[in-house]
Each structure stands twice: as structure tokens, then as C-alpha cells.
Design an enzyme around this catalytic site. Sequence first.
Site, PDB file in Angstrom:
ATOM      1  N   LYS A  35       0.826  -1.213   0.000  1.00  0.00           N
ATOM      2  CA  LYS A  35       0.000   0.000   0.000  1.00  0.00           C
ATOM      3  C   LYS A  35       0.860   1.263   0.000  1.00  0.00           C
ATOM      4  CE  LYS A  35      -2.198  -1.136   3.757  1.00  0.00           C
ATOM      5  NZ  LYS A  35      -1.550  -2.442   3.943  1.00  0.00           N
ATOM      6  N   THR A  36       1.820   1.285   0.897  1.00  0.00           N
ATOM      7  CA  THR A  36       2.662   2.472   0.983  1.00  0.00           C
ATOM      8  C   THR A  36       3.495   2.613  -0.284  1.00  0.00           C
ATOM      9  OG1 THR A  36       2.715   2.203   3.376  1.00  0.00           O
ATOM     10  CG2 THR A  36       4.376   3.639   2.424  1.00  0.00           C
ATOM     11  N   ASP A 220      -2.012   7.762   3.894  1.00  0.00           N
ATOM     12  CA  ASP A 220      -1.607   6.397   4.250  1.00  0.00           C
ATOM     13  C   ASP A 220      -2.268   6.045   5.593  1.00  0.00           C
ATOM     14  OD1 ASP A 220      -0.372   3.962   4.182  1.00  0.00           O
ATOM     15  OD2 ASP A 220       1.677   4.708   4.357  1.00  0.00           O
ATOM     16  N   GLU A 221      -2.448   4.765   5.879  1.00  0.00           N
ATOM     17  CA  GLU A 221      -3.034   4.312   7.149  1.00  0.00           C
ATOM     18  C   GLU A 221      -4.386   4.983   7.399  1.00  0.00           C
ATOM     19  OE1 GLU A 221      -1.463   2.002   8.793  1.00  0.00           O
ATOM     20  OE2 GLU A 221       0.678   2.195   8.396  1.00  0.00           O
ATOM     21  N   GLN A 251      -5.812  -3.389  10.547  1.00  0.00           N
ATOM     22  CA  GLN A 251      -4.737  -2.725  11.267  1.00  0.00           C
ATOM     23  C   GLN A 251      -5.207  -1.446  11.952  1.00  0.00           C
ATOM     24  OE1 GLN A 251      -0.639  -2.924   9.536  1.00  0.00           O
ATOM     25  NE2 GLN A 251      -1.752  -3.461   7.686  1.00  0.00           N
ATOM     26  N   ARG A 606       5.083  -7.271  10.985  1.00  0.00           N
ATOM     27  CA  ARG A 606       6.264  -6.426  10.784  1.00  0.00           C
ATOM     28  C   ARG A 606       7.448  -7.286  10.361  1.00  0.00           C
ATOM     29  NH1 ARG A 606       3.939  -2.883   9.209  1.00  0.00           N
ATOM     30  NH2 ARG A 606       2.208  -4.290   9.489  1.00  0.00           N
TER      31      ARG A 606
HETATM   32  P1  ATP Z   1       1.592  -2.107   5.957  1.00  0.00           P
HETATM   33  O1  ATP Z   1       0.159  -2.524   5.933  1.00  0.00           O
HETATM   34  O2  ATP Z   1       2.358  -2.828   6.988  1.00  0.00           O
HETATM   35  O3  ATP Z   1       1.746  -0.606   6.015  1.00  0.00           O
HETATM   36  P2  ATP Z   1       2.012  -1.975   3.120  1.00  0.00           P
HETATM   37  O4  ATP Z   1       0.821  -2.576   2.507  1.00  0.00           O
HETATM   38  O5  ATP Z   1       2.088  -0.492   3.153  1.00  0.00           O
HETATM   39  O6  ATP Z   1       2.216  -2.589   4.557  1.00  0.00           O
HETATM   40  P3  ATP Z   1       4.601  -1.825   1.901  1.00  0.00           P
HETATM   41  O7  ATP Z   1       5.346  -1.374   3.096  1.00  0.00           O
HETATM   42  O8  ATP Z   1       4.300  -0.839   0.848  1.00  0.00           O
HETATM   43  O9  ATP Z   1       3.263  -2.564   2.354  1.00  0.00           O
HETATM   44  O10 ATP Z   1       5.323  -3.048   1.215  1.00  0.00           O
HETATM   45  C1  ATP Z   1       5.818  -4.158   1.978  1.00  0.00           C
HETATM   46  C2  ATP Z   1       7.127  -4.635   1.424  1.00  0.00           C
HETATM   47  O11 ATP Z   1       6.897  -5.283   0.188  1.00  0.00           O
HETATM   48  C3  ATP Z   1       8.095  -3.519   1.141  1.00  0.00           C
HETATM   49  O12 ATP Z   1       9.395  -3.981   1.432  1.00  0.00           O
HETATM   50  C4  ATP Z   1       7.931  -3.298  -0.343  1.00  0.00           C
HETATM   51  O13 ATP Z   1       9.074  -2.729  -0.918  1.00  0.00           O
HETATM   52  C5  ATP Z   1       7.668  -4.691  -0.865  1.00  0.00           C
HETATM   53  N1  ATP Z   1       6.857  -4.741  -2.103  1.00  0.00           N
HETATM   54  C6  ATP Z   1       5.627  -4.242  -2.270  1.00  0.00           C
HETATM   55  N2  ATP Z   1       5.171  -4.482  -3.524  1.00  0.00           N
HETATM   56  C7  ATP Z   1       6.137  -5.165  -4.163  1.00  0.00           C
HETATM   57  C8  ATP Z   1       6.276  -5.705  -5.483  1.00  0.00           C
HETATM   58  N3  ATP Z   1       5.328  -5.584  -6.383  1.00  0.00           N
HETATM   59  N4  ATP Z   1       7.423  -6.328  -5.767  1.00  0.00           N
HETATM   60  C9  ATP Z   1       8.398  -6.458  -4.840  1.00  0.00           C
HETATM   61  N5  ATP Z   1       8.336  -5.979  -3.599  1.00  0.00           N
HETATM   62  C10 ATP Z   1       7.219  -5.334  -3.244  1.00  0.00           C
HETATM   63 MG    MG Z   2       2.227   0.850   4.747  1.00  0.00          MG
END
Ligand code: ATP
Ligand code: MG
Length: 720
Positions: A35-36, A220-221, A251, A606
Site C-alpha cells: 500500500k505504501t 496512508d493508514e 490494522q 512487521r
Molecule cells: P503495511 O500494511 O504494513 O503498512 P504496506 O501494505 O504499506 O504494509 P509496503 O510497506 O508498501 O506494504 O510493502 C511491503 C514490502 O513489500 C516492502 O518492502 C515493499 O518494498 C515490498 N513490495 C511491495 N510491492 C512489491 C512488489 N510488487 N514487488 C516487490 N516488492 C514489493
Molecule cells: Mg504501509
Amino acid sequence: MDITSLIDPLNDAQRAAVTAPNQAVLVLAGAGSGKTRVLVHRIAWQIQVEGISAHGILAVTFTNKAAREMRNRLEDLLEHSVHTMWIGTFHGLAHRLLRRHAKQAKLPDTFQVMDSADQLRVIKRLVAGMNLDETKWPPKQIQWYINAQKDEGKRAKHQLETGDVFQRQMLAVYRAYEEICDRSGLVDFAELLLRAHELLRDNADLLEFYQQRFLRVHVDEFQDTNTIQYAWLRLLTDGKDNLFVVGDDDQSIYGWRGARIENIFSFQQHYPNHQVIKLEQNYRSTGNILKAANKVISVNEARMGKELWTDAGEGELISLYAAFNELDEAYFVVDRIKAWVNEGGLRSDAAILYRSNAQSRQFEEKLMATGTPYRVYGGLRFFERAEIKNALAYLRLMSNRDDDASFERVINTPTRGLGAKAIDDIRLIAKDQSMSLWSAAITLLKQKPMTPRAKNALVGFLELIDRLSTQAEGLELHEKVQMVNEQSGLIELYKNEKGDRGEEKLENLDELINAARLFDGGQENEENLNELDLFLAHASLEAGDMQGEEFEDCVQLMTLHSAKGLEFKLVFLVGMEEGLFPSQQSSDDIARLEEERRLCYVGMTRAMRQLYLTYAESRRIYGKESYPRPSRFLREIPAECIQEVRMRATVSRPQATAKPIDLIAQGRQFKLGQRVGHSKFGEGVVLQMEGEGAQERAQINFKQAGVKWLMLSYAQLEAL
Ligand code: ATP
Ligand code: MG
């Protein structure tokens, strides 16, 4: 720059979110699904492909750390700076708006931000001033009430008087509190948000200006926004569909602080042309960790329901460690971190996550004892230390004489011969004549007879502040801080304090000068705002930032709440015990229990590669000894994902029970009757042995010190 680098490292769903046309978008997806990452790539896409200036972009994240990281990631992607973009936390951005438009926000230019400890202090004084009994009207509860009202956008005047005595009294305190804050130019955290909302709502010209400026708004969040934050976002995007939010209902962990998961539903109603995008692949964690986290969260009833998958392979099993007590727990964790580092791991890839700040001390002590650098986020943070707050209070008063919280703080620190009587008189005048303490002090000097000693002391204090403020003109920020340290008498005070604490306080005061030297107000500075006020606001808002070297390779310690959005290769989720996690208050309230479970889900997700869960069979916390049961969350993890570990050996856990099972009887280190030596207690004889592994204990009859039970893993006994 090549556009493909913006969309290549994304999967189809992520790509759809990044390149979606300018309309309201809700990305709803589980932890670690990107997402981020999507949010950052979308901003880069807007700048790069749609040609939108960074100036026209607003991005809100949850912590200052996350905001910094987002800006860095974006600049890496774009290969140029985006300093004109507004990116920050809701509080940080609200503060920026209020500073820019203080007059329209009906605030003095020199308004000061209070952190929650300052706020509590003001409320305490108020409660005393209103002759209320603190046991019946606990200031903490009042603080909670006031903040909850503000989070919902309600001022005292909006409340209907009811017949309810309790309600009426709370309201009276709220009203009096608002008066004090207005009079003193003080703004608490909840007020920042509320006032920033009112500022835009009540000033059509300003609202229009910002609506036109911010062509794109990102959050975000989103699941953790509260009513007033969401209302503020709606104002900014009113009539436009330019709001892009990402979040995860699983979350949502700030319900206790007013966050409204319902905002996710409201969003869908308020922006009828919205698009919902779901992401289902997790890129962060290994299969075992993900499976366990999915299973735990599935116990919750109140869910939108989604499941994550990964193609990362199963990875290692989750490790469970049953510690003898909290010391043993810390010993184990630090031991594992040492092993991790020995095998080439970075310390900063290891995180210790706990439910409550009070748990950090044991780990800190153990880390310190082994010379392992670490950094605690939250807790008693640098800017919250008493000596720092004292110095800051002088600086605040120099800027704003009416800051009552600061006046109270330093009127007699260091002591200057002002008795309680004189201070009470000042408070009384302030209350009767609705004026600030500073003005009341001047009135007192003019109108009432005082002892020469008290009079001299009070005049001395007022003159000191005036003098400091005159001398500060033209000085660099850090020179101002240095001057305050020296002339306020604080240095003298701590020099005379015995022991290490005085020394430490002096070092901290020095560090404050350093912090001022390094302070860069960022964009606000370019707008020519008062640097001292910006620095003081920074001290309240970004309290966690000045501890340890940001870039030093150190172990990360933080509460589960502050770990949101982050990721680490090696994670220790400690204190997995009933009464601690889930917390005591939540165990018989379903809604709160589900929030605790979401917190557990946040914690587990995490971890990228290795996850350790630990609990103690006995724990001393808040000064009390307890024998807690293992957390129910442990039982919710599928048995096949977990292995129980001992200090020196590892064995698989045969069944789904959270109770540790003695699986290996290790050979005893000492025989009964054997003579042993201890560095402190001297020579003794072993009387009894019990426990195993890390829990192995011996009862020893020392010649000098008498009979003692000792943990062998700590005692370092020597066979004689
Ligand atoms: P959270 O809910 O904990 O905030 P999130 O959904 O925001 O998580 P991110 O932090 O954006 O997730 O991504 C999680 C990890 O996965 C990061 O290390 C990111 O770089 C990696 N990642 C996300 N998408 C891809 C992708 N398409 N290919 C490779 N790595 C990815
Ligand atoms: Mg995130």
C-alpha cells in the site's frame, strides 16, 4: 527518467492503483501488500507522467518517521528533490497551517504547542483551582474527555447542558480549560487538528486557496483517521474527487484514541465515483509468518475479510520462548540479537516490540550491559525529560509571556525563594481576573503587599525572562539555547545535584544546544517564520526524534503502536501474556479485545524473515509481581507454524498448546553438595537444583551471604 521504472516493480493490481485516473481511490489491503509503495509510486506518477508540480501534492502519513521515509523513497524514484510538496502527519500539517495563518485561526503569532504531559499539568492546576477533588475528578480522565470531544469536533459551547451532574461538571472544566488555553496561547495536540479544521471551514478564501493548491491528496493508514481528520480531508477535497487513500481495517489500532474505522465506509458514500482496489499478495513476510498472522486475525468477527498470500516460500518457523521471568526474557532476546549480528545481520534490522512502554527498561539494561547500540522510539523521549522541558519552558516564555504551562514549570525552578503562598496568590489573581499568570504576577507586585524576599524573587524572575528575551535578539538559535541554559541557573542547579543523574542532565542540556544547532525547520523556515517557535513546536511534535544517532546501526525498540507501517527482518514480540497483551482492560470487552488482536496482527506482520514470540512465567511490572498466563493470541497460531525454543536447544512443538512443555532434560551443571564460587557472594555449597535450560536454578548456601536461589544463566558460578 524512464516511466517503466515507476510501474515495472509492481503487480497488476498495484499498477492499476498507481495509474488510476484522477478520481477518489480506496486501496484496501492487508499488511505488507504494498500500500505504501503504491502511494509513493502514484505520487511519482502524478509528478512524472501527469506533470503535476510537487507543490500541488499533499500527503499525510501517520508518523514523522514514515513521512521522512516516504519523501526519501519518492526522491529516490524521481531522482530529484520534492521539498515543495506538503508531506507530514496530520498534526504536523495542521501546525504548519496554524503557524501560517495564526491570526485567522484566532491564535497569537507566538502560540505554543503543548504535549500531553503539559496538557495534563494544566488540567491538574485547573482541577485544584476549581476546588474539585482529584480522586473524584481524575485529571487524566478529564484530559481524555476533553480530547475525545475535540477529536469529534466538539467545543464546550457545542455541548448541550444535561441534567447529568457528571456531564455538567466535565463541561465546566472543559470550558475553563479552553479559556486558559486561549488566554495563554497554548494549543494541545487535539486542538491542532480541531483548529486547523475550523480555520478552513470558517475562512472561505483560505479554503479556496488550499483547494486550488492541492490538486492531489493522499493518505496512508487511512483506517486510523479520526472524525476531525477526515472532516479536514473532506474540506480540502470538497467537490473534487482527488482523494487517494490506502488502509487496512485489520490494522486499525487507534480506536481508543478516537480513530473511526467507519471513515472507510463514509469515504465510499461521500465519494460516489470512487474506485476500490484490493491487493492480495504480501511481499514482506515468509509463508509461516503470514499464515500465522492470517489465522490470528481471522478470529476477529468485525472484519471486512481478506486473505493474503505470498510466494516467498515457507521460511523459518516462528519461535516461541517461555522465559522464567522478565530478566530471562531480556537475556534471551539480547542473546539472539547477538547471534544475529555475529552471523552478519544488521542491528537496525532487529526490532523489539512491546505492548507498553514500561517493558522497554529490561531490554535497555541488557542491551547496555552488552554494549549493543539501540534506539527507543517513544517512551520518555528526549524532549520529554524534565531538564529539557525546563530549558524549553524558559524559551517558550521568552517567546510568549502568557504561556501559563511554562510559567508554572519554571517560576520556582531553580528555587528562587518564592513560597507556595506567593505562587498561590498569583494563581488566584489569574483566576479572578481571567489573566495569564505572567500578568497576574505583575498585578500582584503592584497591588498586594509581599515579603521583601518574595518580592525580590518574583521581580528577579520577571526581569530574567525580559532580559533573556532582549539578549536573544540577533542570536543564532543554538546560542539562544546556550544562553538560557547558563543564565536560567539550570546548569548550576544540575551541577549541584549529586550522582550520575545530575551529570546526565547536564549532558542533555548540552545535547539540546546541539539539537538547536542541527535544527532545520524545513519548508517552514523558508517561509520566514520565527525559528525559535518552530523549534519549540518541533520539540512537542517530534519528541522521539532526538535520541541516538539516526543513522547509527542500532537495535530498534518501540511499542507495537509505533511499529505500524514499518518492517524488520528480525522481530521479537515480547510480553505475550494475558493481562499485558491483551491488556487487562481489554479482556472483558469484545471490541477492545479485537483491537488488541489487530495490534497483534500488526506486530506479527512487521517481520520479514524471523519472528520470535516470548512470554514470561513471572513478571515484575509496575512494581508488582505477577504470574500471568500465556497470551490467548499464542493459542490462535497454528501449531505447525511454531517451534518452542530454549536457550541452547531448539525443539519442535508437538501440539497446539501454549503451555511450555519440558522437552529435554538437560544434564545438570552442578552436583548437589558441590562447592562453587560467586563473584559477589563468595564461596558456597549447592543444596538443590531445579528448572532447565535458561530456567535452571540452584539453591546455594554461601559461607558469608547465607542461603540463596540463583539463576545459573546469570550467576556465572564457578566450580571450585
Ligand atoms: P503495511 O500494511 O504494513 O503498512 P504496506 O501494505 O504499506 O504494509 P509496503 O510497506 O508498501 O506494504 O510493502 C511491503 C514490502 O513489500 C516492502 O518492502 C515493499 O518494498 C515490498 N513490495 C511491495 N510491492 C512489491 C512488489 N510488487 N514487488 C516487490 N516488492 C514489493
Ligand atoms: Mg504501509
